[in-house]
Design an enzyme around this catalytic site. Structure first.
Site, short mmCIF file in Angstrom:
data_model
loop_
_atom_site.label_atom_id
_atom_site.label_comp_id
_atom_site.label_asym_id
_atom_site.label_seq_id
_atom_site.Cartn_x
_atom_site.Cartn_y
_atom_site.Cartn_z
N CYS A 264 -18.37 -18.96 -57.49
CA CYS A 264 -18.27 -17.58 -57.16
C CYS A 264 -19.48 -17.34 -56.52
CB CYS A 264 -17.86 -16.65 -58.32
SG CYS A 264 -17.52 -14.86 -57.82
N CYS B 109 -17.41 -12.88 -62.85
CA CYS B 109 -17.93 -12.19 -61.36
C CYS B 109 -17.25 -11.16 -60.94
CB CYS B 109 -17.77 -13.38 -60.35
SG CYS B 109 -18.59 -12.90 -58.66
#
Length: 376
Positions: free
Chosen positions: A211, A115
């Site tokens: 995330c 991410c």
């Protein structure tokens, strides 16, 4: 916050110019204070809120509408213009698809690493540059520095909040366009600054979970994308002791959720996952938190990244983490090529897990790392 304190996170080359800083606003206290400090340093600021996951609010615990409302309130308080950018397609293609593929392979991925690499410091950075930004500022607890003429990344000052483990994939291009205002502060001071400035996020709980997806009942969430294949739980000797919901849902060293009751001939002690046999759809367990089957001294890793752009010449001694919040472990990088990394630890390590990252340090300075492929 004094100007001297500001100078610790603001490179001298930027302090004397008039950069346009685009703050990555998440709606949390850390990005709020990053924006506050950028404003107090006299920098020209705007903000972007990233929307990275499409799902009805009642389908989980990731209520992005609440986060964007908090981000808007903070920016209004600080007098910063804010816009929203939808990066959900990039998140699915570059992060979530890989996350699912790794689980299907029986590995345990770390989506926060991808991410940061693909979204926060690539797609978001591209969006920030497209709107005229010179640099981005985030609420990460890390510090940017310099060494031997190169940008460096160092651990955050607060050891309980340091996030360098998740940022080892950042290189010179990303670091040259990134600022980390809260990296020089302990968390308690970040909250104090937010409270003193009247920011509505000063008491907001830190985000956890996957995330940009948030807290979930993990097995039920993953089963939406990786169908369950129940099977047998066996001991190292192949003796059945229970049933699992799908071997891919478990990770090495896991104790919870096994549902193993009393086993004839076995001690009344907890069981832990020590291996996954996907070919036979079996989960292998043993008793003992530090069972030898869970311990390893060496690992091989791939998908390497080096902050300086190249690896130090091997062999070399350093310290490493194989999971977040693990104390640094003494080790030697035995060999390194463009594609492979061989690490030998001074002491046996528990539950070193393929799919997770090994991250290397020289003191507080982050060297780089890779994705763990195998152990022995």
């Amino acid at each position: 916050m004094t100007s001297c304190a500001a100078e610790r996170w603001l490179p001298a080359a930027l302090a004397g110019s008039d950069p346009h800083v685009v703050v990555a606003m998440s709606g949390g206290v850390d990005s709020s204070v990053a924006a506050l400090l950028a404003r107090r340093a006299g920098l020209r600021c705007t903000a972007l809120f990233m929307k990275n996951w499409h799902e009805p609010a009642d389908a989980g615990q990731c209520h992005w509408e609440d986060d964007v409302a908090d981000a808007l309130a903070v920016c209004e308080r600080l007098g910063i213009e804010i816009n929203t950018v939808d990066l959900s397609a990039a998140y699915w293609d570059e992060v979530f698809a890989d996350f699912l593929a790794e689980y299907r392979r029986g590995r345990t991925p770390n989506p926060d690493v991808l991410c940061n690499r693909e979204i926060k410091f690539k797609a978001f950075l591209d969006e920030a540059r497209a709107v005229g930004g010179d640099v981005i500022a985030t609420g990460h607890y890390v510090r940017r520095g310099a060494h031997a003429g190169r940008h460096t990344l160092e651990k955050g000052l607060d050891p309980n909040k340091d996030q360098s483990y998740f940022l080892y994939t950042l290189g010179q291009a990303q670091l040259g366009h990134a600022l980390f205002p809260v990296g020089e502060l302990p968390k308690r001071e970040v909250r104090a600054l937010a409270r003193e400035a009247g920011l509505p996020t000063h008491e907001k709980k830190d985000s956890t979970g996957i995330c940009f997806i948030g807290e979930r009942r993990f097995r039920e969430f993953l089963a939406q994308y990786v169908p369950a294949q129940p099977g047998v739980i066996v001991t190292l000797d192949g003796i059945p002791v229970g049933e699992h919901h799908g071997a891919v849902y478990y990770t090495l060293g896991q104790r919870e959720g096994l549902g193993i009751g009393g086993v004839r001939g076995a001690a009344q002690a907890p069981w832990f996952v020590v291996a996954k046999d996907l070919a036979n759809n079996e989960l292998v367990v043993a008793q003992g938190h530090d069972h030898p089957a869970l311990m390893s001294r060496e690992l091989e890793a791939g998908s390497l990244s080096w902050v300086a752009g190249t690896a130090p010449p091997a062999p070399f001694a350093c310290r490493a983490k194989t999971r977040y919040r693990q104390p640094d472990q003494a080790c030697t990088v035995v060999s390194v090529t463009a594609e492979r990394l061989h690490v030998r630890f001074d002491a046996p390590q528990r539950a070193v897990t393929p799919g997770q990252s090994v991250v290397l340090y020289d003191g507080a300075r982050l060297l780089g790392g890779g994705i763990i492929d195998s152990t022995r």
